[in-house]
Design a protein around this motif. Structure first.
Motif, PDB file in Angstrom:
ATOM      1  N   THR A  85     -62.115   6.740  26.610  1.00 15.85           N
ATOM      2  CA  THR A  85     -63.555   7.795  27.785  1.00 15.85           C
ATOM      3  C   THR A  85     -63.017   9.749  27.810  1.00 15.85           C
ATOM      4  O   THR A  85     -63.628  10.172  28.963  1.00 15.85           O
ATOM      5  N   GLY A  86     -61.638   9.781  27.269  1.00 11.84           N
ATOM      6  CA  GLY A  86     -61.599  11.285  27.328  1.00 11.84           C
ATOM      7  C   GLY A  86     -60.811  11.775  28.174  1.00 11.84           C
ATOM      8  O   GLY A  86     -60.223  12.872  28.244  1.00 11.84           O
ATOM      9  N   ASN A  87     -60.353  10.298  28.849  1.00 12.49           N
ATOM     10  CA  ASN A  87     -58.948  10.616  30.403  1.00 12.49           C
ATOM     11  C   ASN A  87     -58.488   9.696  30.105  1.00 12.49           C
ATOM     12  O   ASN A  87     -58.979   8.674  29.895  1.00 12.49           O
ATOM     13  N   GLY A  88     -57.127   9.808  29.748  1.00 12.05           N
ATOM     14  CA  GLY A  88     -55.944   8.557  29.560  1.00 12.05           C
ATOM     15  C   GLY A  88     -55.852   8.047  30.636  1.00 12.05           C
ATOM     16  O   GLY A  88     -55.613   6.605  30.211  1.00 12.05           O
ATOM     17  N   ALA A  89     -55.671   7.843  31.672  1.00 11.85           N
ATOM     18  CA  ALA A  89     -55.283   7.350  32.928  1.00 11.85           C
ATOM     19  C   ALA A  89     -56.823   6.266  33.114  1.00 11.85           C
ATOM     20  O   ALA A  89     -56.579   4.908  33.271  1.00 11.85           O
ATOM     21  N   THR A  90     -57.896   7.076  32.919  1.00 14.07           N
ATOM     22  CA  THR A  90     -58.724   5.802  33.353  1.00 14.07           C
ATOM     23  C   THR A  90     -59.059   5.437  31.838  1.00 14.07           C
ATOM     24  O   THR A  90     -59.516   4.351  31.607  1.00 14.07           O
ATOM     25  N   SER A  91     -58.674   5.993  30.381  1.00 12.19           N
ATOM     26  CA  SER A  91     -58.903   4.395  29.813  1.00 12.19           C
ATOM     27  C   SER A  91     -57.605   3.321  29.529  1.00 12.19           C
ATOM     28  O   SER A  91     -58.151   2.342  29.697  1.00 12.19           O
TER      29      SER A  91
END
Length: 288
Positions: free
Chosen positions: A61-67
């Motif tokens: 997603t471009g964001n580690g936490a969201t992924s």
């Protein structure tokens, strides 16, 4: 009416148990019945250990936490599928035999585990890869939902007079999957770089699980239906066993769901969700 039916069930079980030989427990049968549960625990730990690589491969997603959230959401999908798998495979086990049910669940679980390992990444197939990965996880969870309960029923019916000991040995074997997952992870992280782990290392860990499942399925193919099940089936037949269980034992079912659900939530938190946040311990380097 229901009380009489429950007594009849107990009498039917006791009658079937009388036909089972009191010979020594066949521990080979117990070990083979544990294979699927061991693969479940192996998958449990492997998914948590390699979750960062799964996230980058299928949920970038471009964001580690969201992924990571998306990755663990896919993991949770497997839990949502377990009750469905338990009902379907449990029905098959009650109608056609325990052996058929947990053999079918192991074969499908092996195929889905291997499929997850071989699935092209998001970079190759786009969002289709993410959807397919979640679908495989759903099917895998459904198979797990029927695997361990079916194996427990098989073990209990194989050794009705020593069912406690037999189930204890079975769960000890099942938990060996966690140890194997840790050993595989240790070996892969020791030999591969982070880039190699992302490219194929995590997939190798999943393939190990698929390979073990395939070997287990072949070894299980020689198992026979339990004498207790065959004896009980001659005395009592039910068109919809799952419906009968819910009608007669709804309180026990709800209580069991609460107990097992709490246990599984704690295991998932400690063994899966917290694993990616643990920093690896690096050896101290001597100062010059």
């Amino acid at each position: 009416m229901k009380a009489n039916d429950m007594v009849l069930d107990d009498q039917t079980f006791a009658h079937g148990a009388q036909g089972v030989s009191e010979k020594t427990v066949d521990w080979r049968t117990i070990l083979l019945a544990s294979v699927g549960g061991g693969l479940e625990f192996y998958d449990f730990i492997v998914y948590g250990i390699f979750a960062p690589y799964v996230a980058k491969s299928f949920f970038p997603t471009g964001n580690g936490a969201t992924s990571m959230i998306a990755t663990f959401a896919a993991f949770a999908v497997g839990y949502l599928a377990r009750p469905l798998g338990g009902v379907v495979l449990g029905h098959i086990g009650d109608k056609f035999g325990r052996r058929l049910a947990f053999q079918l669940s192991l074969v499908l679980m092996t195929a889905t585990t291997a499929g997850m390992a071989l699935m092209p990444s998001y970079q190759t197939m786009g969002v289709t890869a993410s959807i397919a990965f979640v679908a495989l996880r759903f099917l895998q969870g459904a198979c797990i939902g029927g695997e361990l309960p079916g194996a427990i029923a098989y073990v209990v019916e194989s050794a009705p007079r020593k069912s406690g000991l037999a189930c204890g040995v079975m769960f000890a074997c099942v938990n060996s999957g966690s140890l194997l997952a840790a050993i595989v992870s240790l070996g892969l992280h020791a030999w591969l770089t982070d880039a190699q782990m992302l490219a194929y290392g995590w997939r190798a860990a999943f393939l190990v699980g698929g390979g073990l499942g395939a070997v287990g399925a072949l070894m299980r193919s020689g198992l026979k239906e339990t004498a207790l099940f065959l004896s009980i089936r001659q005395h009592k037949r039910t068109k919809l066993p799952a419906v009968e269980v819910l009608q007669r034992h709804w309180f026990q079912v709800i209580t069991t769901i609460g107990i097992v659900g709490l246990n599984q939530a704690l295991i998932a938190l400690l063994s899966v969700a917290m694993v990616p946040g643990v920093d690896p311990v690096k050896p101290d380097t001597p100062s010059h």
